[in-house]
Scaffold this motif. Structure first.
Motif, PDB file in Angstrom:
ATOM      1  N   MET A 262      30.106  36.258 -20.298  1.00 31.30           N
ATOM      2  CA  MET A 262      30.983  34.927 -20.217  1.00 31.30           C
ATOM      3  C   MET A 262      30.870  34.840 -18.520  1.00 31.30           C
ATOM      4  O   MET A 262      30.998  35.703 -17.723  1.00 31.30           O
TER       5      MET A 262
ATOM      6  N   LEU B 273      32.893  32.220 -16.821  1.00 32.74           N
ATOM      7  CA  LEU B 273      33.983  31.153 -16.747  1.00 32.74           C
ATOM      8  C   LEU B 273      34.719  31.360 -15.624  1.00 32.74           C
ATOM      9  O   LEU B 273      34.750  32.246 -14.766  1.00 32.74           O
TER      10      LEU B 273
ATOM     11  N   VAL C 289      37.595  22.955 -26.890  1.00 38.29           N
ATOM     12  CA  VAL C 289      38.226  23.807 -26.271  1.00 38.29           C
ATOM     13  C   VAL C 289      38.209  25.136 -26.968  1.00 38.29           C
ATOM     14  O   VAL C 289      38.643  26.181 -26.309  1.00 38.29           O
ATOM     15  N   GLY C 290      37.902  25.286 -28.136  1.00 44.93           N
ATOM     16  CA  GLY C 290      37.589  26.555 -28.750  1.00 44.93           C
ATOM     17  C   GLY C 290      36.505  27.463 -28.085  1.00 44.93           C
ATOM     18  O   GLY C 290      36.317  28.700 -28.250  1.00 44.93           O
ATOM     19  N   TYR C 291      35.687  26.598 -27.630  1.00 45.74           N
ATOM     20  CA  TYR C 291      34.091  27.362 -27.087  1.00 45.74           C
ATOM     21  C   TYR C 291      34.044  26.813 -25.475  1.00 45.74           C
ATOM     22  O   TYR C 291      33.311  25.899 -25.343  1.00 45.74           O
ATOM     23  N   LEU C 292      34.804  27.697 -24.792  1.00 43.40           N
ATOM     24  CA  LEU C 292      34.978  27.137 -23.466  1.00 43.40           C
ATOM     25  C   LEU C 292      33.415  27.364 -22.537  1.00 43.40           C
ATOM     26  O   LEU C 292      33.106  26.798 -21.721  1.00 43.40           O
ATOM     27  N   GLN C 293      32.872  28.396 -23.023  1.00 44.83           N
ATOM     28  CA  GLN C 293      31.573  28.901 -22.450  1.00 44.83           C
ATOM     29  C   GLN C 293      30.665  27.795 -22.760  1.00 44.83           C
ATOM     30  O   GLN C 293      29.880  27.197 -21.758  1.00 44.83           O
TER      31      GLN C 293
END
Lengths: 87, 290
Positions: free
Chosen positions: B1, B3, B171-175
């Motif tokens: 990740m 982020l 928004v469920g897959y911010l990456q």
């Protein structure tokens, strides 16, 4: 900029809606033993109140945490528990 | 990740518990020198109560229809003054309905701006009225029996403008969203991202389920992640679901939300047909823009 104009421009600050921690009915409590520091809770915290110190200590800012529960839901280790707030 | 650790949206803002916009704005923090242009909507409220502002970046509040036109002018002015700035229009699906003329116009002129439509599939800020992008059969205050009209495919329309960059995100897959924003920062011209944002009070589910429901939408195929930058690709979170048998049953997605309460089996079959049509469209686009 003249001083009266200065007042018209809003200033960046935390707590623009007050102490939003007061909205909370359930409080996220972090369990250090279960945590594997994947930091998913931090990345998916809409309120940006979860911080990590020294790559190890996860601190939740209860002053502003609204208690939405996304962190507890997303944690793969079940290391965050939602505990009902007391009076 | 990889982020962002910090968000341009500061804690203690007026967003609801579990707000998807707050998650989207958090991902938006990967862009540098952001200047936000915000038409009326939930994000106007989230910006804070005067004299405090909850954003750590400059924000310009504008009327609905003018949002993208204002951003165009702003980008031109920054360029002329030699200021490095990423002008981002952060709008809801309501502003995208009302201000569509200026979006389309700026897209045709290929203005150097980024437009993110954070789509919670209704006009949430004014009390959950049905919008162009409201999901088929969803109950809102203006469609109490379930929406009977079509669902507008906003990203599809923008794709047809042949702008340099169009993508859908969730928004469920911010990456995935962050990857797309990084790609966006490498491109100049009009860039458009359609962000799927499940809204707890509007869709009637618990605030802790925002991310889970956003992911269910992708897993059930109801929301398809793709990007176009001259080449059309289905993004990695959506890739496995090209195969219909791999998808989570649509009922799983539907039953999590109060807005679909009381749907008949017939209604669900109809939605499934629409979702299938959408997949056909996306797969055709993938073949067309190889």
């Amino acid at each position: 900029m003249s001083s009266w104009l200065e007042h018209l421009i809003a200033k960046s600050s935390e707590g623009s809606a007050g102490k939003t921690g007061l909205w909370r009915t359930f409080k996220p409590v972090h369990n250090v033993e279960k945590c594997n520091r994947c930091l998913l809770c931090l990345y998916y915290c809409p309120e940006n109140v979860i911080k990590v110190y020294h790559h190890r200590f996860i601190i939740i800012n209860y002053e502003y945490c609204k208690g939405c529960g996304i962190c507890a839901e997303i944690c793969p280790q079940d290391a965050i528990e939602m505990v009902e707030e007391e009076e | 990740m990889s982020l962002p650790m910090e968000s341009i949206l500061l804690p203690g803002n007026p967003a609801c518990q579990g707000c998807p916009h707050a998650l989207g704005l958090r991902a938006l923090s990967v862009l540098e020198n952001v200047v936000l242009v915000v038409p009326a909507g939930c994000t106007t409220i989230i910006s804070g109560v005067h004299p405090k502002a909850s954003f750590s970046v400059p924000v310009l509040h504008v009327p609905f229809a003018s949002a993208v036109a204002v951003a165009s002018g702003l980008a031109a002015a920054y360029k002329q003054e030699g200021v490095e700035a990423n002008v981002v229009v952060w709008m809801g699906d309501g502003a995208a309905d009302i201000g569509f003329a200026t979006i389309s116009g700026a897209a045709v002129r290929n203005e150097d701006i980024i437009v993110v439509v954070s789509d919670n599939e209704a006009y949430m800020n004014t009390g959950i009225q049905s919008s162009g992008t409201t999901f088929w059969k969803a109950k809102t205050t203006t469609s109490p029996g379930g929406k009977s009209e079509e669902k507008k495919d906003l990203a599809g329309i923008m794709l047809m403008h042949r702008i340099p960059y169009v993508a859908t995100a969730s928004v469920g897959y911010l990456q995935d969203f962050v990857n797309k924003l990084r790609r966006v920062s490498e491109i100049r011209g009009f860039r458009f991202i359609h962000l799927h944002s499940p809204c707890p009070p509007g869709w009637r589910f618990d605030s802790s389920k925002t991310v889970e429901i956003a992911r269910l939408a992708v897993k059930s195929g109801a929301w398809i992640l793709w990007e176009y930058d001259g080449r059309f690709r289905i993004s990695s979170p959506s890739k496995p679901y090209k195969d219909e048998t791999k998808r989570v049953p649509l009922e799983e997605y539907i039953k999590t939300q109060g807005r679909f309460r009381g749907l008949s089996g017939e209604d669900i079959e109809e939605i499934k047909k629409k979702v299938e049509e959408q997949w056909k469209f996306v797969l055709t686009m993938e073949k067309t823009f190889k």
